[in-house]
Design a protein around this motif. Structure first.
Motif, short mmCIF file in Angstrom:
data_model
loop_
_atom_site.label_atom_id
_atom_site.label_comp_id
_atom_site.label_asym_id
_atom_site.label_seq_id
_atom_site.Cartn_x
_atom_site.Cartn_y
_atom_site.Cartn_z
N ALA A 144 0.82 -1.21 0.00
CA ALA A 144 0.00 0.00 0.00
C ALA A 144 0.85 1.26 0.00
N ILE A 145 1.87 1.30 0.87
CA ILE A 145 2.73 2.48 0.94
C ILE A 145 3.58 2.61 -0.32
N ALA A 146 4.03 1.48 -0.86
CA ALA A 146 4.83 1.52 -2.09
C ALA A 146 4.04 2.12 -3.24
N PHE A 147 2.77 1.70 -3.37
CA PHE A 147 1.93 2.23 -4.45
C PHE A 147 1.48 3.66 -4.16
N THR A 148 1.39 4.04 -2.90
CA THR A 148 1.11 5.43 -2.55
C THR A 148 2.24 6.31 -3.08
N HIS A 149 3.47 5.89 -2.81
CA HIS A 149 4.64 6.64 -3.28
C HIS A 149 4.73 6.66 -4.80
N ALA A 150 4.42 5.52 -5.43
CA ALA A 150 4.49 5.44 -6.90
C ALA A 150 3.45 6.37 -7.54
N ALA A 151 2.26 6.44 -6.94
CA ALA A 151 1.21 7.32 -7.46
C ALA A 151 1.61 8.78 -7.33
N LEU A 152 2.21 9.14 -6.20
CA LEU A 152 2.64 10.52 -5.99
C LEU A 152 3.76 10.89 -6.96
N LEU A 153 4.68 9.94 -7.18
CA LEU A 153 5.75 10.17 -8.15
C LEU A 153 5.17 10.41 -9.54
N TYR A 154 4.18 9.60 -9.91
CA TYR A 154 3.57 9.75 -11.23
C TYR A 154 2.92 11.12 -11.38
N GLN A 155 2.19 11.55 -10.37
CA GLN A 155 1.51 12.83 -10.44
C GLN A 155 2.50 14.00 -10.51
N GLU A 156 3.66 13.85 -9.87
CA GLU A 156 4.67 14.91 -9.86
C GLU A 156 5.32 15.11 -11.22
N TYR A 157 5.57 14.01 -11.95
CA TYR A 157 6.39 14.11 -13.16
C TYR A 157 5.70 13.65 -14.44
N LYS A 158 4.40 13.39 -14.40
CA LYS A 158 3.72 12.89 -15.60
C LYS A 158 3.78 13.89 -16.76
N ASP A 159 3.81 15.18 -16.46
CA ASP A 159 3.89 16.19 -17.51
C ASP A 159 5.32 16.39 -18.02
N ALA A 160 6.30 16.03 -17.19
CA ALA A 160 7.70 16.22 -17.55
C ALA A 160 8.25 15.04 -18.35
N ASP A 161 7.99 13.82 -17.85
CA ASP A 161 8.48 12.62 -18.54
C ASP A 161 7.64 11.42 -18.09
N PHE A 162 6.87 10.87 -19.01
CA PHE A 162 5.95 9.79 -18.68
C PHE A 162 6.67 8.56 -18.13
N TRP A 163 7.80 8.19 -18.74
CA TRP A 163 8.49 6.97 -18.35
C TRP A 163 9.13 7.10 -16.98
#
Length: 243
Positions: A144-163
């Motif tokens: 749960a915490i790992a995917f919480t962090h992964a989701a936050l990372l995605y939201q932070e950089y999705k506009d900068a670099d998708f991969w």
């Protein structure tokens, strides 16, 4: 063996599907229900699989595949990799959505919500772990915490670099798989944990009232989050505002 490979492929499929689902509402200012379809599907799958023979069979195949004596502490560290990525992304040349201070606010809020919900469910359900060490198996807190962090990372950089933004899901998925390999969780536990973390990591990134906190236009705030491993596991947080 085929069941294990199916579960592994299912988790890596999440990387692409989740990215596409959330990315479909990138232009919207408000969170769309579409971005919560994947978390809901994960939680639903976990609940349906819970206490079924298939769940037990998957665990037996996992032990056969990885070995009954397989043990690793790597899952205590992979859970924090997306978090490290979020703080170091700017150093690698990627532009984050928020300042370090507000990234930290999101992490604290999302982790707290995920932890509270997971702990409440664990103590209500009281499901035995596969290794019978205690009755706190369902759902997986690490996942749960790992995917919480992964989701936050995605939201932070999705506009900068998708991969780069999506790469955190690889480590979150690895965390879930390692929890099963360590015989600490059933597949149902990690699916439900992944859904919870993904849901609240995404929700908090859109609806966090604490994001409105500012200390002035010229103020810069530095923050550092570090894992605590040992007799007590968790997150340590240092926040230093400059005036």
């Amino acid at each position: 063996m085929r069941n294990i490979l199916f579960v592994v492929m299912f988790f890596f499929l999440i990387l692409k599907i989740n990215g596409q689902a959330i990315d479909s509402v990138v232009s919207a200012k408000k969170l769309s229900y579409k971005s919560l379809l994947i978390p809901t599907a994960l939680m639903g799958s976990g609940v349906l699989l819970f206490k079924t023979q298939l769940n037990k069979d998957l665990q037996k195949e996992s032990q056969s595949f990885f070995g009954s004596d397989f043990r690793t502490g790597a899952d205590n560290f992979t859970v924090f990799v997306p978090l490290v990525q979020m703080y170091t992304g700017k150093l690698l040349g990627f532009k984050p959505k928020n300042t370090v201070m507000h990234q930290t606010i999101d992490v604290v809020a999302a982790d707290a919500i995920s932890y509270i919900i997971v702990t409440a469910i664990k103590n209500s359900v009281k499901a035995h772990r596969p290794d019978s060490s205690n009755q706190l198996s369902f759902p997986s807190g690490h996942t749960a915490i790992a995917f919480t962090h992964a989701a936050l990372l995605y939201q932070e950089y999705k506009d900068a670099d998708f991969w780069y933004a999506s790469s955190g899901f690889v480590f979150a998925t690895a965390t879930g798989i390692l929890r099963v390999a360590n015989n600490k969780h059933y597949t149902s536990d990690i699916l439900t944990g992944a859904g919870i973390g993904l849901a609240f990591g995404t929700i908090v990134s859109y609806y966090n009232p604490l994001q409105k906190i500012y200390f002035g236009k010229k103020n810069e705030t530095s923050a550092f989050i570090y894992p605590q491993i040992g007799s007590q596991k968790g997150l340590g947080i240092l926040i230093k505002p400059s005036f």
